[in-house]
Each structure stands twice: as structure tokens, then as C-alpha cells.
Design a protein around this motif. Structure first.
Motif, PDB file in Angstrom:
ATOM      1  N   ILE A  30       0.842  -1.211   0.000  1.00 26.18           N
ATOM      2  CA  ILE A  30       0.000   0.000   0.000  1.00 26.18           C
ATOM      3  C   ILE A  30       0.869   1.250   0.000  1.00 26.18           C
ATOM      4  O   ILE A  30       0.594   2.224  -0.723  1.00 26.18           O
ATOM      5  CB  ILE A  30      -0.950  -0.016   1.202  1.00 26.18           C
ATOM      6  N   GLU A  31       1.932   1.228   0.804  1.00 25.61           N
ATOM      7  CA  GLU A  31       2.855   2.376   0.854  1.00 25.61           C
ATOM      8  C   GLU A  31       3.533   2.587  -0.500  1.00 25.61           C
ATOM      9  O   GLU A  31       3.682   3.726  -0.968  1.00 25.61           O
ATOM     10  CB  GLU A  31       3.900   2.151   1.938  1.00 25.61           C
ATOM     11  N   SER A  34       1.201   4.161  -2.851  1.00 27.99           N
ATOM     12  CA  SER A  34       1.008   5.573  -2.513  1.00 27.99           C
ATOM     13  C   SER A  34       2.099   6.421  -3.163  1.00 27.99           C
ATOM     14  O   SER A  34       1.830   7.507  -3.690  1.00 27.99           O
ATOM     15  CB  SER A  34       1.036   5.766  -0.992  1.00 27.99           C
ATOM     16  N   ARG A  37       1.338   6.716  -6.805  1.00 30.66           N
ATOM     17  CA  ARG A  37       0.307   7.726  -7.062  1.00 30.66           C
ATOM     18  C   ARG A  37       0.900   9.129  -7.050  1.00 30.66           C
ATOM     19  O   ARG A  37       0.566   9.969  -7.907  1.00 30.66           O
ATOM     20  CB  ARG A  37      -0.799   7.612  -6.017  1.00 30.66           C
ATOM     21  N   ILE A  38       1.787   9.385  -6.099  1.00 26.40           N
ATOM     22  CA  ILE A  38       2.448  10.695  -6.036  1.00 26.40           C
ATOM     23  C   ILE A  38       3.280  10.920  -7.296  1.00 26.40           C
ATOM     24  O   ILE A  38       3.271  11.999  -7.900  1.00 26.40           O
ATOM     25  CB  ILE A  38       3.331  10.803  -4.780  1.00 26.40           C
ATOM     26  N   VAL A  78      -5.333   3.234  -7.976  1.00 25.82           N
ATOM     27  CA  VAL A  78      -6.337   3.521  -6.944  1.00 25.82           C
ATOM     28  C   VAL A  78      -7.210   2.288  -6.702  1.00 25.82           C
ATOM     29  O   VAL A  78      -7.502   1.930  -5.552  1.00 25.82           O
ATOM     30  CB  VAL A  78      -7.216   4.721  -7.364  1.00 25.82           C
ATOM     31  N   GLN A  81      -5.177  -0.299  -4.892  1.00 26.36           N
ATOM     32  CA  GLN A  81      -4.978   0.092  -3.495  1.00 26.36           C
ATOM     33  C   GLN A  81      -6.251  -0.116  -2.681  1.00 26.36           C
ATOM     34  O   GLN A  81      -6.193  -0.526  -1.521  1.00 26.36           O
ATOM     35  CB  GLN A  81      -4.536   1.553  -3.419  1.00 26.36           C
ATOM     36  N   SER A  82      -7.393   0.123  -3.299  1.00 26.46           N
ATOM     37  CA  SER A  82      -8.673  -0.104  -2.612  1.00 26.46           C
ATOM     38  C   SER A  82      -8.840  -1.583  -2.269  1.00 26.46           C
ATOM     39  O   SER A  82      -9.297  -1.932  -1.174  1.00 26.46           O
ATOM     40  CB  SER A  82      -9.838   0.363  -3.478  1.00 26.46           C
ATOM     41  N   ASP A  85      -6.624  -2.352   0.623  1.00 29.54           N
ATOM     42  CA  ASP A  85      -7.207  -1.838   1.874  1.00 29.54           C
ATOM     43  C   ASP A  85      -8.234  -2.825   2.420  1.00 29.54           C
ATOM     44  O   ASP A  85      -8.279  -3.082   3.637  1.00 29.54           O
ATOM     45  CB  ASP A  85      -7.875  -0.478   1.628  1.00 29.54           C
TER      46      ASP A  85
END
Length: 604
Positions: A30-31, A34, A37-38, A78, A81-82, A85
Motif C-alpha cells: 500500500i505504501e 502511494s 500515485r504521487i 487507486v 490500493q482499494s 485496503d
């Protein structure tokens, strides 16, 4: 409260370590996503700046095309990642399940409901035998997350049943125990959700939704909602490629749709707020139901839990998808655009209405039956955690025989087990002994293991055979300030209840611990005597614990229908020692004089 089984505890420790490692790996993924995404966001900005600063038409065209790529990748990331989660949420619940089992084995409190809400002093035995509440049998057994599961387990521990039903349940619990490794996933999918929310959804599906969705039943409305997407696409294309005048028509189109949604908003809200935010919960329940569908069950008790021939898990997934789409309205901007372009809320209501007419009955039944599986898993998990427990033998003829029976709520390292057997015909068994010698614990040991046996569970004994009795107890009698009831009046009420039950149900088994404490010693003896003789006359088997040795003397008048047992005390150098072993005959040694001497009072 429980006992550490090294082998089972080692299995749970290994599971905890494995799931903890999975959680850490998922967190790292997940990290990483992230950061991706950035990076995509910064790439998009860089490409946009390059577009503004470029004068080369060919390069500008290439950059415009390239601007689309990060958007698609971003959308994929996204979504990924969902999913992660949701996966980590599931892993955390699975970790909780394993950690909870380890805690129970190590004598810590069970994280599931203790059943305190089921406590009732008016019940024939649950209060006296510690069936519900903190440090109770229910608290030891319970592995239920749903309201239905908790209610079912409470029912099985407090309601008389038949031999046939007990045997069917034994078969089901044994089969569930053989699949115990997979049941932890089932429990993880059900744990951590809002119990009230699923009950609200079930209630909605059963009785309210059809009426609430009546406003979308019109044929014209359904037809119009179905063609709205095509009209919207046509207007947008026309506005871009044909004439700017179509933009004005599109705006008018938006305003009409917005007005229609405002007009129907109260009816839409009524439907939405019964389901809104429930998609994750329903996905978890669907996964749990899918597990039940994928197993090859053999026991008839479990096979009878399936009412539908179609996979209900798919129907619940469909409902979850509709609710997930419906949740788009929670975002004011997104919801506003979707409603203006597609009449999104009405589209979701129509989809929900179609689903409800086709699938709701099967889904409600399957959701209810999840509780049946939880309740069986509760007994199966306890059986798995305590391999030294054994399944009792149920018999039609009058029987109660047990070897090395111990109290399941006392840790094995301090538990003392006993043998006990009734005669071929009912007797009243008087149990005498000193304070703290074990009389009360023995009565509760017999009673609580009978409750386990009737629930279809193994019992805390090397062996046990018994017939089906209606258990009645008289142990913890309390006064009531609220009802202006004295202890003696409360005792009389309890005695009347037992006498009424003895007369109405000839299969009653009575457990009494020190009767009529709220009156003088003479009335206490006379009352106890006539009560014992009443039980004998009704041919009702009973265990009667008392300090009153005169009751043991009733043996002379009732040679075949009254027996004497006792728990004694050994005194070594003025110190008391208890072995907590049941022995034949009345007690000869008591400890009151010793205890009084310790506080400065001597008896001559």
C-alpha cells in the motif's frame, strides 16, 4: 477460566505470526502504491507544464496523448490500493480471531459477547449454573458475531430438546470440527461489522423495501431512466461536433433532472439510508456464505440449513454492487453530475427493485442461517481447543453416569474431577460436607455438563451417558428491593417453580444447594425434609447439598430412594486440607469450629 493445551496453543501462535507477516507485507505494498500515485501526479504536472511551454505542434500532440496515460495508470493504482485496503481489513480481523483464541486458551477474557443480556434469575437453571454473563459457559463457547448467532447459541444452552435433535447436532459439530481450519476465515469475514446495520438491512428486505420502492414502478419512468444515458451522450457529442446550441439544451436537460431528483429526494433517501455504506459489510457476509456453499457437507443438520438451490453469495454480491453504486451520491460533486447526466439515484433504485423481486427471500434466509453456522462453529472451536473433552452418549432410558467429570470453567491444573452415577430408578442424593469442601461446585459441575451435552457439545469428562432431563436448580437465591421480596419469599417462589415443573414434567432433574437459608434452623430442616419427601414421592432425581446432617438420617426411612454422599476435610496439625472428591455416606468432619477458632471464637 480455560486451559492451555500446548499443541493447540502452538498452532494459534504460528497462525498469529503468519497473519502478522501478511499484514506487514500488505502495508508495504500500500505504501509503495502511494508513492506511485504521487509519482503519477507529479508526472502529470510535468507533462502539463511541458505542454504549455512547447511550440512544436508534433511534440504538443505527443504530450497531449501522453497526458492520458498517467490518468489510466492512476485509476488502476487507486483500484488496486482499494482492494489491498479491503484485504488488510480482512487480515486484521483474521489476526483478531487467532489472537482471541490464544487469549481464551491462556485464561483471558473472550472478545466475543459474554451473553450478559440473556441472564435471567427466573430461568430454571441458567443463573445458578453460570450459563450467561461474565466468566460463564456462554462466554467460554461463544464465537458469534451476528445477533442471530448469539441468540441461537443462547437458545441451545437454555432450552430443552430431544435426543434425535441432540444426536443430529453432535454429528454437525463433529463435522464442523473436522473443518475447523477453514472456519477462522468464515469468522474473520463476519467479525468487525456493525451488527445493527445487517439487522436493519434484513428488516428492510423482509418488510419495508417493496413499499419504499413503489415510486419507481411506473413503466414510463423505468423506460426513460433506461434511455437517459444515450440521450446524454447524444447531446454532448452534438454540442462538441455539431452546434454550440446543444450546450443550452444539455443545461436544460441537467436542470430538469436536478429538479426531478429534488422532487423525489425524500423517497430516495428513505431507501438509501437503510442500505448506504453497507457494501463492505455485505461483501464480508457474501464471502462467509460462499464458504458455506463451497463445503461438501454430509451431516443432515447442516444440509437442512440451505433453503436455496442457487448460490446466494452471488445474489448478495449483486446487492453489494448496487449499494456501492448508490454510495456515489455521498460525494456531492460526483453524485450531482451522475444524477444530472444519468438520473443515477433513480437508476440505482430501479436496479434495487429488480433485485429485490428476484432474490430477497433467498438472501434473507441465507443471512439468518449464518447464525446457525456461527453457533455450530462455537461448539466446534471449543471441541478443537479441548481435545480431552468427549461426546456424551444419549439414552432413552433413565440414565446419568459420568467418569472424571470436571467443571469446564475451572482451569485443568486446579480442577478436580469426580465420578457419579444414578441408580436404575430415581433417587434423592443428599450431599453433606464442610464449608468450601466442594459441594456447590460438584452440583454445578454436573449441571453445566448436562447443559453442554444437550447442546450437542462434547463435555468436560472422560465419559458421560445420560437421558434428557429438564434441569431445575435452587442455588443462588437473592432478595429483591425493587420487587420488595425477602430472601425467604424468593426461596419460596423458587421452590414453587420447581414443584410445578416436577409435576408437569416427569423428566425433571433437580439440583439444590442449601435450601431455606432465609428462615430459622427448625423450619429449615422441616421444610427441607418435606421437600425431599415430595421429590421422592414424585420419583424425581435430585442432588441435594446441605450442611444439615439430619437430612442424611432420612436414609433410614427411605432405604431405596435416598442415598448419602459427602465431601470431607482432612485436618493436619490444625490445618484444613480438601481433596474435593465425592465419597459415599454422610459427612463426619466439619470445619466450622476451626474457622471460628481462627477469628478468636472457641466452641466447647
Amino acid at each position: 477460566m480455560s486451559t492451555i493445551n500446548p499443541q493447540v496453543n502452538s498452532i494459534y501462535t504460528s497462525k498469529i505470526d503468519g497473519v502478522s507477516e501478511q499484514i506487514e507485507q500488505t502495508k508495504k505494498l500500500i505504501e509503495q502504491l502511494s508513492f506511485v500515485r504521487i509519482g503519477l501526479f507529479l508526472t502529470e504536472i510535468l507533462l502539463f507544464v511541458s505542454l504549455l511551454n512547447s511550440n512544436d505542434d508534433s511534440l504538443r500532440t505527443l504530450i497531449q496523448v501522453a497526458l492520458i496515460i498517467p490518468i489510466f495508470i492512476f485509476a488502476y493504482v487507486v483500484r488496486k490500493q482499494s482492494k489491498l485496503d479491503l484485504e488488510i481489513d480482512y487480515q486484521k480481523q483474521l489476526l483478531w480471531v487467532y489472537q482471541n483464541e490464544s487469549k481464551i486458551l491462556n485464561g483471558e477474557e473472550n472478545g466475543y459477547d459474554s451473553g450478559k443480556k440473556y441472564e435471567s434469575e427466573a430461568h430454571p437453571y441458567t443463573s445458578d449454573l453460570d450459563i450467561f454473563g461474565y466468566s460463564s459457559l456462554f462466554a467460554l463457547l461463544n464465537r458469534c458475531s451476528t445477533k442471530t448467532g448469539n441468540d441461537l447459541l443462547a437458545e441451545k444452552l437454555s432450552t430443552k430438546t430431544t435426543i434425535d435433535q441432540i444426536l443430529l447436532r453432535q454429528e454437525a459439530v463433529k463435522e464442523m470440527t473436522s473443518k475447523i481450519e477453514n472456519t477462522f476465515d468464515f469468522r474473520a469475514n463476519l467479525h468487525g461489522h456493525d451488527v445493527n446495520k445487517i439487522e436493519q438491512i434484513k428488516s428492510q428486505l423482509k418488510s419495508q423495501l417493496a413499499q419504499q420502492l413503489h415510486f419507481v414502478s411506473g413503466k414510463f419512468l423505468r423506460f426513460y431512466v433506461s434511455i437517459v444515458p444515450y440521450i446524454s451522450i447524444a447531446l454532448v457529442i452534438s454540442a462538441v461536433f455539431v452546434s454550440a446550441a446543444f450546450w443550452q439544451l444539455l443545461i436544460l436537460f441537467f436542470l430538469i433532472h436536478t429538479g426531478l431528483n429534488i422532487l423525489l429526494n425524500s423517497k430516495i433517501n428513505l431507501v438509501f439510508y437503510s442500505f448506504g455504506g453497507g457494501s463492505t459489510l455485505l461483501n464480508g457476509y457474501a464471502s462467509a456464505i460462499l464458504w458455506t456453499e463451497n463445503q461438501e457437507w454430509k451431516s443432515s443438520y447442516i444440509l437442512n440449513l440451505f433453503d436455496s438451490k442457487i448460490p446466494v453469495s452471488k445474489e448478495i454480491k449483486s446487492l453489494s454492487k448496487i449499494i456501492q453504486n448508490f454510495d456515489a451520491r455521498l460525494n456531492i460533486v460526483v453524485g450531482g453530475i451522475l444524477n444530472a447526466l444519468l438520473l443515477w439515484d433513480l437508476k440505482c433504485c430501479i436496479s434495487l427493485d429488480k433485485w429485490h423481486k428476484a432474490s430477497s427471500n433467498d438472501v434473507v434466509s441465507a443471512l439468518d442461517h449464518l447464525g446457525d453456522f456461527e453457533e455450530l462453529i462455537s461448539l466446534a472451536t471449543t471441541s478443537y481447543n479441548h481435545p480431552e473433552w468427549n461426546y456424551p452418549v444419549l439414552k432413552e432410558e433413565f440414565t446419568l453416569k459420568t467418569e472424571n467429570v470436571g467443571h469446564p470453567l475451572i482451569a485443568e491444573n486446579i480442577r478436580v474431577s469426580n465420578d457419579f452415577e444414578v441408580e436404575i430408578k430415581p433417587t434423592v442424593d443428599i450431599v453433606t460436607g464442610s464449608n468450601m469442601a466442594g459441594k456447590s461446585t460438584f452440583l454445578r459441575t454436573i449441571g453445566i455438563n448436562m447443559v453442554l451435552a444437550y447442546a450437542g457439545s462434547p463435555v468436560s469428562a472422560h465419559s458421560m451417558s445420560l437421558s434428557v432431563f429438564s434441569i431445575n436448580t435452587y442455588m443462588r437465591i437473592k432478595d429483591s428491593l425493587n420487587e420488595s421480596t425477602s430472601t425467604f419469599k424468593a426461596e419460596l417462589n423458587r421452590l414453587k417453580m420447581i414443584l410445578d415443573n416436577v409435576v408437569s414434567d416427569k423428566d425433571t432433574f433437580v439440583l439444590i444447594d442449601e435450601m431455606l437459608r432465609g428462615t430459622n434452623s427448625r423450619d429449615k430442616y422441616l421444610g427441607s425434609k418435606v421437600f425431599v419427601e415430595k421429590l421422592i414421592a414424585e420419583k424425581t432425581p435430585a442432588l441435594f447439598a446441605t450442611h444439615d446432617l439430619q437430612l442424611a438420617d432420612l436414609k433410614e426411612d427411605h432405604l431405596d430412594t435416598l442415598r448419602n454422599f459427602h465431601f470431607d476435610i482432612q485436618i493436619t496439625k490444625g490445618e484444613m486440607r480438601f481433596d474435593y472428591k465425592l465419597k459415599h455416606g454422610p459427612c463426619k468432619t466439619f470445619n466450622a469450629a476451626i474457622l471460628l477458632k481462627e477469628i478468636g471464637l472457641s466452641l466447647d
